[in-house]
Design a protein around this motif. Structure first.
Motif, PDB file in Angstrom:
ATOM      1  N   UNK A 115       0.806  -1.221   0.000  1.00  0.00           N
ATOM      2  CA  UNK A 115       0.000   0.000   0.000  1.00  0.00           C
ATOM      3  C   UNK A 115       0.840   1.273   0.000  1.00  0.00           C
ATOM      4  N   UNK A 116       2.110   1.157   0.452  1.00  0.00           N
ATOM      5  CA  UNK A 116       2.952   2.352   0.458  1.00  0.00           C
ATOM      6  C   UNK A 116       3.467   2.708  -0.938  1.00  0.00           C
ATOM      7  N   UNK A 117       3.311   1.786  -1.910  1.00  0.00           N
ATOM      8  CA  UNK A 117       3.743   2.049  -3.289  1.00  0.00           C
ATOM      9  C   UNK A 117       2.530   2.163  -4.195  1.00  0.00           C
ATOM     10  N   UNK A 118       2.439   3.287  -4.897  1.00  0.00           N
ATOM     11  CA  UNK A 118       1.394   3.454  -5.904  1.00  0.00           C
ATOM     12  C   UNK A 118       2.046   3.889  -7.212  1.00  0.00           C
ATOM     13  N   UNK A 167       5.877   6.660  -9.957  1.00  0.00           N
ATOM     14  CA  UNK A 167       5.655   5.837  -8.763  1.00  0.00           C
ATOM     15  C   UNK A 167       5.837   6.702  -7.528  1.00  0.00           C
ATOM     16  N   UNK A 168       4.987   6.453  -6.539  1.00  0.00           N
ATOM     17  CA  UNK A 168       5.087   7.137  -5.248  1.00  0.00           C
ATOM     18  C   UNK A 168       5.367   6.127  -4.149  1.00  0.00           C
ATOM     19  N   UNK A 176      10.063   6.451 -11.949  1.00  0.00           N
ATOM     20  CA  UNK A 176       9.315   6.764 -13.165  1.00  0.00           C
ATOM     21  C   UNK A 176       9.764   5.858 -14.299  1.00  0.00           C
ATOM     22  N   UNK A 177       8.947   5.824 -15.331  1.00  0.00           N
ATOM     23  CA  UNK A 177       9.312   5.124 -16.559  1.00  0.00           C
ATOM     24  C   UNK A 177       8.490   5.705 -17.697  1.00  0.00           C
ATOM     25  N   UNK A 204       9.949  -2.899  -9.876  1.00  0.00           N
ATOM     26  CA  UNK A 204       9.103  -4.035 -10.276  1.00  0.00           C
ATOM     27  C   UNK A 204       7.645  -3.596 -10.434  1.00  0.00           C
ATOM     28  N   UNK A 205       7.188  -2.731  -9.521  1.00  0.00           N
ATOM     29  CA  UNK A 205       5.804  -2.258  -9.609  1.00  0.00           C
ATOM     30  C   UNK A 205       5.611  -1.393 -10.861  1.00  0.00           C
TER      31      UNK A 205
END
Length: 252
Positions: A115-118, A167-168, A176-177, A204-205
């Protein structure tokens, strides 16, 4: 999987000269970007042919104040001993190589949600976060370069063939990508994670978000042959496609 080669990799700019030996790519919007101002050989040159191409590119770049020359050699061909010997005579030549990888999105490993990664597509709402993140990363190569890259990021934002992801981590911009979309492929470009947020699964995310949005395409990317991320890609089920040698010289 359709035939994938380094020709599938996006190179900003346009062809200013093509002959039986090489293609000369020039990017007037990013004169400082080595990888979009170059000569790509269509076949392996002789030493004399290389020297003539080198002089041609050096003269062309001098007109635009460019202080580098970059060359790419044919896919999966080893540099000849004669060429290597000629490069070794000049300490300022740096020989490297890239490796090309591809994967079908269904083959990418499952990623545990945290949940800490979006991860979000870059929109008007997230544009400033993306731009600030990129500017910090691009500034490593100099403020002038970073300012020019701002314009390129904006062009990409307005280009329907390119999608940008951010990504946050706990609400802070962390990675970023960019993805370059073509008929059969989606190319992962500029995948990066801020050094403060390494080894948390952010890269990975980001990749998983690309896989989820482009399930009908072959996902491709290039990795520096002498860098460690390529081992990560192998572990993630990417298929090794091929290798391409390159050469760089930077002038004072």
């Amino acid at each position: 999987m359709e035939k994938i080669t380094f020709n599938n990799i996006h190179k900003p700019g346009h062809t200013v000269l093509e002959n039986e030996l090489f293609i000369h790519n020039h990017n007037p919007d990013m004169l400082l970007q080595y990888d979009s101002n170059f000569i790509a050989f269509k076949r392996m040159p002789s030493v004399q042919e290389f020297e003539e191409a080198h002089q041609y590119l050096r003269t062309f770049h001098q007109k635009y104040g460019q202080k580098h020359v970059r060359f790419y050699f044919p896919d999966d061909e080893e540099l000849t001993g004669e060429l290597l010997a000629s490069f070794e005579k000049d300490d300022d030549f740096t020989v490297g190589y890239l490796e090309l990888f591809a994967i079908h999105p269904a083959d990418f490993p499952e990623v545990q949600e945290k949940e800490e990664i979006t991860v979000e597509n870059v929109t008007d709402e997230t544009w400033n976060d993306y731009l600030e993140f990129q500017h910090e990363q691009d500034s490593v190569y100099g403020i002038n370069y970073a300012e020019k890259k701002k314009d390129q990021h904006l062009r990409n934002f307005n280009d329907e063939r390119i999608k940008q992801f951010i990504a946050y981590y706990k609400g802070k911009a962390a990675g970023s990508v960019d993805v370059i979309i073509k008929e059969y492929t989606a190319e992962i470009d500029g995948l990066m994670v801020h050094e403060d947020f390494q080894k948390k699964g952010i890269g990975r995310r980001l990749q998983k978000s690309v896989m989820d949005q482009f399930k009908d395409k072959t996902i491709i990317l290039v990795a520096d042959g002498e860098d460690t991320p390529k081992e990560m890609y192998r572990r993630q089920n990417y298929q090794y496609i091929g290798k391409q040698y390159n050469l760089l010289k930077i002038y004072e």
